[in-house]
Design a protein around this motif. Structure first.
Motif, PDB file in Angstrom:
ATOM      1  N   ILE A 177      -4.371   3.418  12.604  1.00  0.00           N
ATOM      2  CA  ILE A 177      -3.909   3.207  10.731  1.00  0.00           C
ATOM      3  C   ILE A 177      -5.313   4.185  10.734  1.00  0.00           C
ATOM      4  O   ILE A 177      -6.690   3.298  11.596  1.00  0.00           O
ATOM      5  CB  ILE A 177      -3.823   1.776  10.599  1.00  0.00           C
ATOM      6  N   ALA A 178      -5.667   5.452   9.816  1.00  0.00           N
ATOM      7  CA  ALA A 178      -6.553   5.392   9.513  1.00  0.00           C
ATOM      8  C   ALA A 178      -6.950   6.356   8.047  1.00  0.00           C
ATOM      9  O   ALA A 178      -6.049   6.739   7.755  1.00  0.00           O
ATOM     10  CB  ALA A 178      -7.018   6.149  10.189  1.00  0.00           C
ATOM     11  N   SER A 179      -7.906   6.062   7.303  1.00  0.00           N
ATOM     12  CA  SER A 179      -7.833   6.748   6.388  1.00  0.00           C
ATOM     13  C   SER A 179      -8.972   8.250   6.320  1.00  0.00           C
ATOM     14  O   SER A 179      -9.580   8.154   7.011  1.00  0.00           O
ATOM     15  CB  SER A 179      -8.505   5.719   5.393  1.00  0.00           C
ATOM     16  N   ASP A 180      -8.394   9.132   4.671  1.00  0.00           N
ATOM     17  CA  ASP A 180      -9.033  10.260   4.558  1.00  0.00           C
ATOM     18  C   ASP A 180     -10.339  10.200   4.720  1.00  0.00           C
ATOM     19  O   ASP A 180     -11.577  11.330   4.773  1.00  0.00           O
ATOM     20  CB  ASP A 180      -8.368  11.241   3.932  1.00  0.00           C
ATOM     21  N   ALA A 181     -11.035   9.318   3.447  1.00  0.00           N
ATOM     22  CA  ALA A 181     -12.440   8.702   2.706  1.00  0.00           C
ATOM     23  C   ALA A 181     -12.810   9.740   2.129  1.00  0.00           C
ATOM     24  O   ALA A 181     -13.660  10.917   1.946  1.00  0.00           O
ATOM     25  CB  ALA A 181     -13.434   8.643   3.902  1.00  0.00           C
ATOM     26  N   TYR A 182     -11.702  11.092   1.650  1.00  0.00           N
ATOM     27  CA  TYR A 182     -11.683  12.166   1.034  1.00  0.00           C
ATOM     28  C   TYR A 182     -11.605  12.516  -0.418  1.00  0.00           C
ATOM     29  O   TYR A 182     -12.060  12.647  -1.524  1.00  0.00           O
ATOM     30  CB  TYR A 182     -10.507  13.079   1.769  1.00  0.00           C
ATOM     31  N   HIS A 183     -10.822  12.098  -0.846  1.00  0.00           N
ATOM     32  CA  HIS A 183     -10.148  11.733  -2.060  1.00  0.00           C
ATOM     33  C   HIS A 183      -8.898  11.549  -2.424  1.00  0.00           C
ATOM     34  O   HIS A 183      -7.802  10.533  -1.586  1.00  0.00           O
ATOM     35  CB  HIS A 183      -9.684  12.929  -2.313  1.00  0.00           C
ATOM     36  N   MET A 238      -4.760   7.581   2.904  1.00  0.00           N
ATOM     37  CA  MET A 238      -4.141   6.134   3.966  1.00  0.00           C
ATOM     38  C   MET A 238      -2.832   7.063   4.796  1.00  0.00           C
ATOM     39  O   MET A 238      -1.791   7.530   4.261  1.00  0.00           O
ATOM     40  CB  MET A 238      -3.313   5.042   3.333  1.00  0.00           C
ATOM     41  N   SER A 279     -13.481   4.304  -0.182  1.00  0.00           N
ATOM     42  CA  SER A 279     -13.626   4.918   1.019  1.00  0.00           C
ATOM     43  C   SER A 279     -13.824   6.093   1.118  1.00  0.00           C
ATOM     44  O   SER A 279     -14.885   6.290   2.321  1.00  0.00           O
ATOM     45  CB  SER A 279     -11.908   5.122   1.479  1.00  0.00           C
ATOM     46  N   ARG A 280     -13.641   7.141   0.141  1.00  0.00           N
ATOM     47  CA  ARG A 280     -14.680   7.961   0.179  1.00  0.00           C
ATOM     48  C   ARG A 280     -15.920   7.329  -0.255  1.00  0.00           C
ATOM     49  O   ARG A 280     -16.839   8.603   0.360  1.00  0.00           O
ATOM     50  CB  ARG A 280     -14.078   8.931  -1.240  1.00  0.00           C
ATOM     51  N   ASN A 340       0.783  -1.235   0.260  1.00  0.00           N
ATOM     52  CA  ASN A 340      -0.289   0.504  -0.202  1.00  0.00           C
ATOM     53  C   ASN A 340       0.952   1.130   0.081  1.00  0.00           C
ATOM     54  O   ASN A 340       0.594   2.067   1.310  1.00  0.00           O
ATOM     55  CB  ASN A 340      -0.918   0.372   0.993  1.00  0.00           C
ATOM     56  N   ASP A 362     -17.555   6.518   3.582  1.00  0.00           N
ATOM     57  CA  ASP A 362     -16.903   7.103   3.950  1.00  0.00           C
ATOM     58  C   ASP A 362     -16.304   5.793   4.723  1.00  0.00           C
ATOM     59  O   ASP A 362     -16.657   5.897   6.472  1.00  0.00           O
ATOM     60  CB  ASP A 362     -17.994   7.680   4.857  1.00  0.00           C
ATOM     61  N   ILE A 363     -15.382   4.899   4.704  1.00  0.00           N
ATOM     62  CA  ILE A 363     -14.396   4.176   5.298  1.00  0.00           C
ATOM     63  C   ILE A 363     -12.943   5.151   5.975  1.00  0.00           C
ATOM     64  O   ILE A 363     -12.837   4.904   4.691  1.00  0.00           O
ATOM     65  CB  ILE A 363     -14.178   2.851   4.881  1.00  0.00           C
ATOM     66  N   THR A 364     -12.671   4.752   7.212  1.00  0.00           N
ATOM     67  CA  THR A 364     -11.951   5.915   7.189  1.00  0.00           C
ATOM     68  C   THR A 364     -11.268   5.014   8.337  1.00  0.00           C
ATOM     69  O   THR A 364     -10.425   5.035   9.067  1.00  0.00           O
ATOM     70  CB  THR A 364     -12.552   6.557   8.514  1.00  0.00           C
ATOM     71  N   GLY A 365     -11.211   3.369   8.906  1.00  0.00           N
ATOM     72  CA  GLY A 365     -10.759   2.865   9.214  1.00  0.00           C
ATOM     73  C   GLY A 365      -9.390   2.243   8.818  1.00  0.00           C
ATOM     74  O   GLY A 365      -9.150   2.919   7.389  1.00  0.00           O
ATOM     75  N   PRO A 366      -8.267   0.848   9.255  1.00  0.00           N
ATOM     76  CA  PRO A 366      -7.429   0.967   8.402  1.00  0.00           C
ATOM     77  C   PRO A 366      -7.901   0.208   6.605  1.00  0.00           C
ATOM     78  O   PRO A 366      -8.636  -0.046   6.545  1.00  0.00           O
ATOM     79  CB  PRO A 366      -6.878   0.042   9.018  1.00  0.00           C
ATOM     80  N   LEU A 367      -7.008   0.741   5.665  1.00  0.00           N
ATOM     81  CA  LEU A 367      -6.895   0.302   4.803  1.00  0.00           C
ATOM     82  C   LEU A 367      -5.188  -0.330   4.267  1.00  0.00           C
ATOM     83  O   LEU A 367      -4.582   0.007   4.068  1.00  0.00           O
ATOM     84  CB  LEU A 367      -6.881   1.137   3.565  1.00  0.00           C
TER      85      LEU A 367
END
Lengths: 373, 175
Positions: free
Chosen positions: A229-235, A364, B95-96, A134, B99-104
């Motif tokens: 670990i966290a994701s933006d869920a944005y772009h 990520m 994820s967008r 990743n 709206d997944i904000t957990g680990p990828l």
């Protein structure tokens, strides 16, 4: 029951060469390693600059050298039970050679999992073997996975690595995306920063439970006490402008470590306009405006999949030496980046905890807390 | 820990996949998107309590090799191809969308992908901060380069593109 996770060995290679002293002489002295590329003809591209060690080192060989250094330091012997987790996209030079010359030497290493398997075989270790692919959080993800395996008792030890060496495929791609610095310098958090440059990076860490380290009589270099670990869920490509995922990862890491602050943050700090302001916003929201932060990519360049592992080593050396590495190439303040970036040069400090941050394409984010042994 | 399959989806053989905006040339990302969206449809899981793990031995070899062939032919790179060659791109897209904000995470292993993905899901679900893990397995018919690479390994190349998705959670009746 969870095991405390500690670090007992490391090996590292950057553009400054192999070993910790090379990192001290380059990264901690704030010396940029950038020069015109010699491993490929850079004339088709907007910039020729990369941070690469001399010659044309082979990814697998450098990885094995660093792993040798790490397991020797840790005293981890052949036949031991240990997971081998490698953050890498594989050897890109093998892909290029195949299409340019139909050359098959080293082609198996274009498959990331083969690098992990080859490393485990070379070290004679028994356990699961995985590659994390990743992108720029790959080796940080490997380290966090290693923490999970050791902490849960699934593995007594984990050899975690990241590996990337400068080559043409990625230079061309970042060039096409206009992501490379126009002026030949990476200037994290500075006004006038214009992008990243690629750099050599390979690092290998030995993680194990504090209990097995004590039983083996191994020297504990640091405690690995938190991660997130966290994701933006944005772009797909841009970071969240407020650093939402980065802040969430940092909060998780601090909570897991039982901390409310840290003495130093080794930032992702790519030197791109969007990353550095987003990271600043995320950090300010979690740690406040007086946070001591530096990005070492102004010296090493961006080591892609290897960033997390190499910067883990840099964070470890900061703890061991009591020195904050500076942000190199800083030109002038940017109102969007208003933290203490250690721009004056290396700073002596009594460091007890360090937070290492990384981020990747796709939104990520990872955060890792190391504490003094 | 016992895992329970909350939902599943699969593509195994030729199928017309819906296009995913911005993704071109390769079936890798449309496959991932198709099985993932089918698996997540109608599920009510907070985005910060959901992890996604994608496993693939060679990844998107179609895009990787197309970009490399363009490079050696001296053609200007298409930045879109860079974005699509890493699994991060489609994971970020998903994820967008959800709206997944957990680990990828994205993995590659030669030691049995199925078992490794299930083990990884179990390890992730040991974290009380997560409720579910979306596991994705994707393999493409290899390109010429990937086929040569796989012939050097103890690995079997698929004869057609395939993808599978499982949405896993802890078994609720486990003590």
């Amino acid at each position: 029951m969870t095991e405390e996770v500690v670090v007992t060995g490391f090996g590292v290679h950057t553009a400054f060469g192999r070993g910790a002293q090379a990192v001290r002489d380059g990264v901690f002295a704030g010396v940029p390693a950038f020069a015109a590329a010699t491993r490929f003809d850079p004339t088709p591209y907007r910039t020729p600059m990369t941070a690469a060690a001399p010659g044309e080192p082979v990814l697998r060989e450098v990885l094995h050298d660093c792993a040798h250094d790490a397991v020797t330091m840790a005293g981890l012997n052949r036949g031991a039970q240990a997971a081998v987790l490698v953050g890498s996209a594989g050897d890109w030079t093998a892909v290029t050679r195949f299409w340019r010359e139909r050359e098959e030497t080293g082609l198996a290493d274009s498959v990331p999992a083969h690098l992990a398997q080859g490393l485990a075989d070379r070290l004679g270790l028994h356990g699961r073997r995985l590659a994390f692919t990743n992108a720029c959080v790959a080796s940080a993800s490997a380290l966090i996975h290693g923490w999970r395996l050791v902490s849960s008792g699934w593995a007594p030890a984990a050899v975690c690595a990241g590996a990337y060496l400068v080559e043409e495929e990625n230079h061309a791609k970042f060039d096409s995306g206009r992501a490379l610095a126009k002026d030949g310098a990476v200037r994290p958090f500075s006004a006038g920063r214009s992008g990243l440059l690629l750099g050599d990076g390979v690092a290998v860490l030995v993680l194990e439970s504090a209990r097995t380290a004590r039983e083996r009589g191994a020297r504990v270099l640091a405690r690995f006490t938190g991660w997130g670990i966290a994701s933006d869920a944005y772009h797909v490509a841009k970071p969240h402008p407020e650093g939402r995922g980065m802040a969430a990862a940092a909060r998780q890491a601090l909570n897991r470590a039982g901390l409310s602050t840290v003495d130093y943050v080794n930032a992702h700090g790519t030197g791109t306009p969007l990353n550095d302001s987003a990271e600043t916003n995320g950090l300010r929201s979690v740690l406040g405006p007086s946070t001591v932060v530096s990005s070492t990519k102004g010296t090493t360049g961006h080591m892609l999949e290897a960033s997390g592992a190499v910067e883990f080593v840099i964070s470890l050396l900061a703890l061991l030496d009591g020195v904050v590495p500076p942000t190199a190439n800083y030109f002038a303040p940017d109102p969007a980046c208003d933290l203490d970036y250690v721009t004056e040069g290396p700073r002596k400090a009594d460091l007890r905890q360090v937070l290492s941050l990384n981020a990747a394409f796709g939104g990520m984010n990872t955060a890792i807390v190391l504490e003094h042994a | 820990m016992t895992l329970r399959v909350r939902s599943s989806a699969k593509v195994d053989g030729p199928v017309d996949l819906p296009a995913v905006p911005g993704f071109i040339e390769s079936t890798f990302n449309p496959l991932v998107h198709h099985v993932a969206t089918n698996c997540l449809a109608g599920q009510d899981i907070p985005g910060d309590r959901l992890a996604v793990v994608l496993g693939s031995l060679v990844g998107d070899c179609t895009t990787t090799d197309l970009a490399s062939r363009l490079l050696v032919q001296g053609q200007v790179h298409n930045a879109l191809l860079f974005m699509q060659a890493t699994a991060n791109a489609v994971l970020g897209y998903l994820s967008r969308e959800f709206d997944i904000t957990g680990p990828l995470l994205a993995l590659s292993t030669m030691d049995g992908m199925d078992d490794e993905l299930l083990d990884t899901a179990e390890l992730l679900l040991a974290d009380p901060g997560l409720d579910a893990v979306l596991v994705l397995g994707v393999e493409l018919v290899p390109t010429e380069r990937a086929a040569h690479a796989l012939s050097l390994l103890p690995a079997t190349a698929p004869r057609h593109d395939l993808a599978i998705a499982l949405l896993l959670e802890r078994h609720p009746e486990e003590p």
